[in-house]
Design an enzyme around this catalytic site. Sequence first.
Site, short mmCIF file in Angstrom:
data_model
loop_
_atom_site.label_atom_id
_atom_site.label_comp_id
_atom_site.label_asym_id
_atom_site.label_seq_id
_atom_site.Cartn_x
_atom_site.Cartn_y
_atom_site.Cartn_z
N THR A 374 0.69 -1.01 -0.09
CA THR A 374 0.02 0.07 0.18
C THR A 374 1.11 1.26 0.00
OG1 THR A 374 -1.56 -1.04 0.98
CG2 THR A 374 -1.75 1.01 1.47
N THR A 392 -3.93 1.77 -2.53
CA THR A 392 -3.39 0.36 -2.33
C THR A 392 -4.09 -0.35 -3.58
OG1 THR A 392 -3.06 -1.50 -1.11
CG2 THR A 392 -5.04 -0.79 -0.92
N ASN A 394 -3.68 -3.77 -2.63
CA ASN A 394 -3.53 -4.80 -1.65
C ASN A 394 -2.20 -5.32 -1.51
OD1 ASN A 394 -4.09 -6.27 0.59
ND2 ASN A 394 -5.11 -7.90 -0.68
N ASP A 416 -9.31 -8.95 1.15
CA ASP A 416 -9.51 -8.43 2.39
C ASP A 416 -10.91 -8.38 3.01
OD1 ASP A 416 -6.93 -7.28 3.11
OD2 ASP A 416 -7.64 -5.41 2.30
N GLY A 467 -0.42 -3.43 5.61
CA GLY A 467 -1.63 -4.28 5.81
C GLY A 467 -2.03 -4.40 7.43
O1 DON Z 1 -6.62 -2.02 2.93
C1 DON Z 1 -5.93 -3.03 3.64
O2 DON Z 1 -6.01 -2.74 4.72
C2 DON Z 1 -4.89 -3.82 3.00
N1 DON Z 1 -5.32 -3.90 1.61
C3 DON Z 1 -3.57 -2.76 2.80
C4 DON Z 1 -2.57 -3.59 2.18
C5 DON Z 1 -1.13 -2.91 2.76
O3 DON Z 1 -1.15 -2.22 3.43
C6 DON Z 1 0.03 -3.69 2.16
N2 DON Z 1 1.06 -3.07 2.29
N3 DON Z 1 2.20 -3.28 2.73
#
Ligand code: DON
Length: 562
Positions: A374, A392, A394, A416, A467
């Site tokens: 992200t 993001t 994802n 998610d 994430g």
């Molecule tokens: O929306 C979310 O919580 C996840 N899809 C975020 C993914 C994310 O931060 C990956 N990064 N390192």
Amino acid sequence: MTRSFVFLLTLLSLGAAAQQSGPQQYTITKRLEARKYAVVSAHPLASMAGAEVLKAGGNAFDAAIATQLALAVVYPEAGNLGGGGFLVAVTPKGKKIAINYREMAPGKAHRDMYLDSAGTPVRNKSLTGHLAAGVPGTVAGLIATHPYAKLPFARLAAPAIRLAEQGYIITAAEARGLNRQRATFLKVNTRPVAFVKDGDWKEGDTLVQKDLANTLKRIAEKGAAGFYEGETARLVAEEMQRGGGIISVEDMKNYRAEVLQPLQFKFRGYDVVTMPLPSSGGIGLRQMLGMVENQPMEEWGFHNPKSVQLMIEAERRAYADRAQYLGDPHFVDVPVDNLMDKDYLSRRMADFTPGLASLSARVPAGVIKESDQTTHLSVVDASGNAVSVTTTLNGGYGSSVVVGGAGFLLNNEMDDFSVKPGSPNMYGLLGNEANAIAPGKRMLSSMTPTIVLQNKQPLLITGTPGGATIITSMFQTLVNALVFKLDASEVVNAPKFHHQWLPDVVYLEKGFPNPVKYSLERMGYKFEARGSIGRTELIKVTGKGKLEAVADGRGDDSAAGE
Ligand code: DON
């Protein structure tokens, strides 16, 4: 001036730029003091695109749009047209805005779509390839941001079009990322993609994305219709048909971003302005901060075992509630007020014993009596607009599917959702009925773009990828800045820790002090090492008209400003 005339002028100036030079040069700036404006994002060229439109008379909203479009070109790992995100902003008149442009499940999605005939999740289906993608929200989000901006949309797209057309020089980290992904790109794509070349990518190579440039031009010319209708929507639907996905022309046409009231709460006299559902981040942040607010952490000190233990236990309890209660509020009733209530939060900590680890197995969600990619960017302009955006695909490079002929990557955000209640997603996060799949529903997110106000004025503009670790990173960012009063660079770069209820372990980032770890081990905590936790971008307003922008040291992140 008509819109098309403005577009033509923009193209002419682009043409001039095209004659001047090849790929734009850049350097990485980790810390910057500015008096007028500052932008900080995951890539120097994207921060420079934001600064370019600010210099041309734009405001922080213009810069947020230009930076996101540029990230879609120069940071394909997470910057995107084919993903989604959240924006939180505060204007000088005190107006507070949240924009939800999270992806939606396609019309043909259904609850059990990632289960085999025995009811077991088929992990890869929600992660890689065409079926993993939700209907993209980013372009609708940018168009919904535009009424707050000053410059024509085509001007904001100009830096991104230039970068896609002329190419940009990739960093060592990007070369590694693209090489790692090569086999997957080749496996899932139905057409040749710009991210795969003969042989390996090396630092200093130039990446040109002609199809993406054309998609950006359609958006610049026609706005949302340049993406959600006509050629781009048709290319998405054709890609889906070739690759066995389900996003249709109707899904594209029906997509809407929504403008919301941000979630707001107080923490020790500061006002925290952050993202409401379908982000779990704002609620989680409120819960964690609320659970530690009355404890004398500043007396115990930063990275003191007592403070760290308290924060781990707050994280554990907030993630248990996340798994049980949170989902898209258009589809499920979420007891938001109860979850954020002060008394509820002190009851949640009633079974906390200082010096002894709680057990997640004995810490279920609270009882409510009632019905790794992200990217984040922060911008502040000279008139006091503050904008915080997390966006993001994802996972890194999302589903790895590039829309044939349109040149942009699609997300793998369907993962998610809670693919099956009780079965963890790629971040090990559990979910329940509240986050089950349904057509048109938005999957729960952890993204937490946040602005902290002091005396009603922006003080901190921050956010991070990561994430599941996003909410704990934001929790620690705010506690480190507001309670421990660390300086901005330390706030961003200090090693972090993360507990997400289940699995019942504390993840420790490289560099976390060993003596603290040993003390916590004696209390009963189990640990696992993590390379890095989050990539936090922070702008701190240090005085009247004085800005300090800090880009996370964990990546190529970079600040720009004046
Ligand atoms: O929306 C979310 O919580 C996840 N899809 C975020 C993914 C994310 O931060 C990956 N990064 N390192």
